[in-house]
Scaffold this motif. Structure first.
Motif, PDB file in Angstrom:
ATOM      1  N   VAL A   1     -43.050 -31.163  19.715  1.00  0.00           N
ATOM      2  CA  VAL A   1     -43.565 -31.917  20.860  1.00  0.00           C
ATOM      3  C   VAL A   1     -42.704 -33.142  21.139  1.00  0.00           C
ATOM      4  O   VAL A   1     -42.431 -33.476  22.297  1.00  0.00           O
ATOM      5  N   SER A   2     -42.251 -33.809  20.087  1.00  0.00           N
ATOM      6  CA  SER A   2     -41.400 -34.981  20.265  1.00  0.00           C
ATOM      7  C   SER A   2     -40.098 -34.621  20.977  1.00  0.00           C
ATOM      8  O   SER A   2     -39.675 -35.296  21.925  1.00  0.00           O
ATOM      9  N   ASN A   3     -39.455 -33.542  20.544  1.00  0.00           N
ATOM     10  CA  ASN A   3     -38.197 -33.131  21.166  1.00  0.00           C
ATOM     11  C   ASN A   3     -38.417 -32.573  22.570  1.00  0.00           C
ATOM     12  O   ASN A   3     -37.571 -32.764  23.456  1.00  0.00           O
TER      13      ASN A   3
ATOM     14  N   LYS B   1     -39.041 -18.424  28.797  1.00  0.00           N
ATOM     15  CA  LYS B   1     -40.072 -17.882  27.902  1.00  0.00           C
ATOM     16  C   LYS B   1     -39.407 -17.448  26.603  1.00  0.00           C
ATOM     17  O   LYS B   1     -39.251 -16.255  26.329  1.00  0.00           O
ATOM     18  N   LYS B   2     -39.028 -18.450  25.811  1.00  0.00           N
ATOM     19  CA  LYS B   2     -38.318 -18.179  24.571  1.00  0.00           C
ATOM     20  C   LYS B   2     -38.904 -18.999  23.433  1.00  0.00           C
ATOM     21  O   LYS B   2     -39.294 -20.148  23.613  1.00  0.00           O
ATOM     22  N   ILE B   3     -38.941 -18.384  22.266  1.00  0.00           N
ATOM     23  CA  ILE B   3     -39.392 -19.045  21.047  1.00  0.00           C
ATOM     24  C   ILE B   3     -38.169 -19.626  20.335  1.00  0.00           C
ATOM     25  O   ILE B   3     -37.126 -18.985  20.256  1.00  0.00           O
ATOM     26  N   GLY B   4     -38.311 -20.841  19.832  1.00  0.00           N
ATOM     27  CA  GLY B   4     -37.209 -21.459  19.110  1.00  0.00           C
ATOM     28  C   GLY B   4     -36.372 -22.382  19.961  1.00  0.00           C
ATOM     29  O   GLY B   4     -35.477 -23.055  19.449  1.00  0.00           O
ATOM     30  N   GLN B   5     -36.638 -22.420  21.271  1.00  0.00           N
ATOM     31  CA  GLN B   5     -35.962 -23.347  22.163  1.00  0.00           C
ATOM     32  C   GLN B   5     -36.977 -24.363  22.683  1.00  0.00           C
ATOM     33  O   GLN B   5     -38.186 -24.162  22.568  1.00  0.00           O
ATOM     34  N   LEU B   6     -36.462 -25.452  23.259  1.00  0.00           N
ATOM     35  CA  LEU B   6     -37.354 -26.496  23.767  1.00  0.00           C
ATOM     36  C   LEU B   6     -37.895 -26.077  25.126  1.00  0.00           C
ATOM     37  O   LEU B   6     -37.378 -26.452  26.176  1.00  0.00           O
ATOM     38  N   THR B   7     -38.955 -25.281  25.072  1.00  0.00           N
ATOM     39  CA  THR B   7     -39.589 -24.772  26.281  1.00  0.00           C
ATOM     40  C   THR B   7     -41.093 -25.005  26.197  1.00  0.00           C
ATOM     41  O   THR B   7     -41.667 -25.114  25.110  1.00  0.00           O
ATOM     42  N   PHE B   8     -41.726 -25.055  27.364  1.00  0.00           N
ATOM     43  CA  PHE B   8     -43.182 -25.181  27.388  1.00  0.00           C
ATOM     44  C   PHE B   8     -43.841 -23.932  26.804  1.00  0.00           C
ATOM     45  O   PHE B   8     -44.908 -24.018  26.191  1.00  0.00           O
ATOM     46  N   TYR B   9     -43.204 -22.799  26.979  1.00  0.00           N
ATOM     47  CA  TYR B   9     -43.738 -21.549  26.429  1.00  0.00           C
ATOM     48  C   TYR B   9     -43.824 -21.627  24.904  1.00  0.00           C
ATOM     49  O   TYR B   9     -44.838 -21.246  24.304  1.00  0.00           O
ATOM     50  N   PHE B  10     -42.771 -22.133  24.272  1.00  0.00           N
ATOM     51  CA  PHE B  10     -42.738 -22.275  22.817  1.00  0.00           C
ATOM     52  C   PHE B  10     -43.850 -23.210  22.350  1.00  0.00           C
ATOM     53  O   PHE B  10     -44.593 -22.914  21.408  1.00  0.00           O
TER      54      PHE B  10
ATOM     55  N   LEU C   1     -47.574 -31.525  32.695  1.00  0.00           N
ATOM     56  CA  LEU C   1     -47.846 -30.641  31.561  1.00  0.00           C
ATOM     57  C   LEU C   1     -47.517 -31.327  30.242  1.00  0.00           C
ATOM     58  O   LEU C   1     -48.251 -31.188  29.255  1.00  0.00           O
ATOM     59  N   MET C   2     -46.434 -32.104  30.216  1.00  0.00           N
ATOM     60  CA  MET C   2     -46.068 -32.820  28.995  1.00  0.00           C
ATOM     61  C   MET C   2     -47.147 -33.826  28.618  1.00  0.00           C
ATOM     62  O   MET C   2     -47.486 -33.988  27.439  1.00  0.00           O
ATOM     63  N   LYS C   3     -47.708 -34.498  29.598  1.00  0.00           N
ATOM     64  CA  LYS C   3     -48.774 -35.460  29.324  1.00  0.00           C
ATOM     65  C   LYS C   3     -50.015 -34.765  28.766  1.00  0.00           C
ATOM     66  O   LYS C   3     -50.700 -35.313  27.890  1.00  0.00           O
ATOM     67  N   ARG C   4     -50.312 -33.579  29.251  1.00  0.00           N
ATOM     68  CA  ARG C   4     -51.467 -32.840  28.737  1.00  0.00           C
ATOM     69  C   ARG C   4     -51.235 -32.416  27.286  1.00  0.00           C
ATOM     70  O   ARG C   4     -52.149 -32.482  26.456  1.00  0.00           O
ATOM     71  N   ILE C   5     -50.022 -31.987  26.997  1.00  0.00           N
ATOM     72  CA  ILE C   5     -49.695 -31.616  25.617  1.00  0.00           C
ATOM     73  C   ILE C   5     -49.797 -32.835  24.709  1.00  0.00           C
ATOM     74  O   ILE C   5     -50.358 -32.771  23.609  1.00  0.00           O
ATOM     75  N   ASP C   6     -49.264 -33.964  25.163  1.00  0.00           N
ATOM     76  CA  ASP C   6     -49.341 -35.192  24.370  1.00  0.00           C
ATOM     77  C   ASP C   6     -50.789 -35.638  24.166  1.00  0.00           C
ATOM     78  O   ASP C   6     -51.138 -36.148  23.095  1.00  0.00           O
TER      79      ASP C   6
ATOM     80  N   LEU D   1     -39.587 -41.731  21.412  1.00  0.00           N
ATOM     81  CA  LEU D   1     -40.237 -42.894  20.792  1.00  0.00           C
ATOM     82  C   LEU D   1     -41.444 -43.392  21.585  1.00  0.00           C
ATOM     83  O   LEU D   1     -42.022 -44.425  21.235  1.00  0.00           O
ATOM     84  N   VAL D   2     -41.829 -42.683  22.631  1.00  0.00           N
ATOM     85  CA  VAL D   2     -42.961 -43.109  23.464  1.00  0.00           C
ATOM     86  C   VAL D   2     -44.226 -43.392  22.648  1.00  0.00           C
ATOM     87  O   VAL D   2     -44.922 -44.386  22.900  1.00  0.00           O
ATOM     88  N   PRO D   3     -44.584 -42.571  21.644  1.00  0.00           N
ATOM     89  CA  PRO D   3     -45.818 -42.857  20.890  1.00  0.00           C
ATOM     90  C   PRO D   3     -45.795 -44.185  20.148  1.00  0.00           C
ATOM     91  O   PRO D   3     -46.851 -44.662  19.709  1.00  0.00           O
ATOM     92  N   TYR D   4     -44.608 -44.781  19.998  1.00  0.00           N
ATOM     93  CA  TYR D   4     -44.490 -46.013  19.226  1.00  0.00           C
ATOM     94  C   TYR D   4     -44.332 -47.250  20.107  1.00  0.00           C
ATOM     95  O   TYR D   4     -44.049 -48.336  19.603  1.00  0.00           O
TER      96      TYR D   4
END
Length: 279
Positions: free
Chosen positions: A17-19, A82-91, A155-160, A192-195
């Protein structure tokens, strides 16, 4: 499929999630820079086509705007893979077991708006046309890219919110204030947003929400009150203590040690109310 399951099992969710947040931050920064150079080109245009064509500053601003647009196309397309192991929302959605519909909707928008086609044709993963001069130029409008960035950010905000908890809206609000305080690379600042430092009032709200969601608990911490040993309830992570029936955010956090509290004498108006801040 078996390899995907292994990658999912081995991936640390906080690291993912951080990356991923860092990649979304790169897209946001690219959009900001693109918008700047588009505006710069418009401001420098004279209205005379011959002069504008020969104006190096106008040419430079247009060129940078186009280059940044291509970079944004590439980053948004990668996030939508739609790939696993890469920085994607699907992953991230597969790892969390949540937000799969939202990730699919983001991918669908990238496909429908032809952002991925633009990447494959002009930016990267280039596909060679079967015959010369058969491929026409594909232009992606600014508003389409803006909408895609907004979708990615939402979407990133919802994940966070799910991973970080109630603090997510507060730290993202703080991040927006610092949007133009660029770091290099931009992803570092967003990772570093969470900090980011929050105000005492915001931290009190976070603790109240975390207590309601059973994400945290208050602990008894030893201290001195008016020079006498005592214990006080506190949330060390957010630097919040309990005084009477109220929560008080301290000036700094996390709370390492609470040395001394000075309490005033009871008054006629508020018996037992604290007269001063923690010392």
């Amino acid at each position: 499929m078996a390899n995907d399951k292994l990658v999912l099992a081995r991936t640390n969710i906080e690291n993912l999630v951080s990356n991923l947040r860092g990649e979304v931050g790169e897209a946001i920064t690219t959009w900001l820079l693109m918008r700047h150079f588009i505006a710069s080109a418009q401001q420098q245009q004279s209205g005379n086509i011959d002069k504008d064509v020969s104006n190096k500053n106008v040419q430079f601003a247009h060129l940078l705007g186009d280059k940044l647009s291509d970079e944004l196309v590439g980053r948004l397309s990668e996030l939508a893979e739609k790939k696993i192991g890469q920085l994607t929302f699907y992953f991230a959605a597969r790892k969390l077991g949540l937000f799969e519909a939202e990730a699919d909707a983001f991918t669908a928008y990238i496909l429908k708006s032809k952002i991925r086609d633009k990447r494959n044709r002009d930016v990267s993963h280039k596909q060679l046309p079967g015959e010369a001069n058969k491929q026409t130029y594909l232009h992606i409008e600014y508003r389409v890219l803006l909408r895609a960035v907004a979708r990615a950010l939402r979407l990133m905000k919802r994940i966070d919110r799910h991973v970080l908890g109630p603090c997510a809206p507060f730290v993202w609000k703080e991040a927006r204030k610092r949007r133009y305080d660029f770091l290099s690379p931009p992803r570092a600042g967003y990772m570093l947003v969470p900090y980011l430092n929050l105000s005492p009032e915001e931290r009190v709200q976070i603790v109240l929400q975390e207590l309601a969601e059973k994400r945290t608990r208050l602990t008894e911490e030893p201290t001195m009150i008016n020079g006498k040993p005592a214990k006080i309830l506190a949330c060390k992570q957010w630097g919040v203590i309990v005084l009477g029936n109220a929560l008080l955010g301290l000036g700094s956090y996390p709370l390492i040690k609470l040395d001394n509290l000075q309490m005033g004498e009871p008054s006629d108006d508020a018996e037992g109310a604290p007269a001063g801040a923690p010392g």
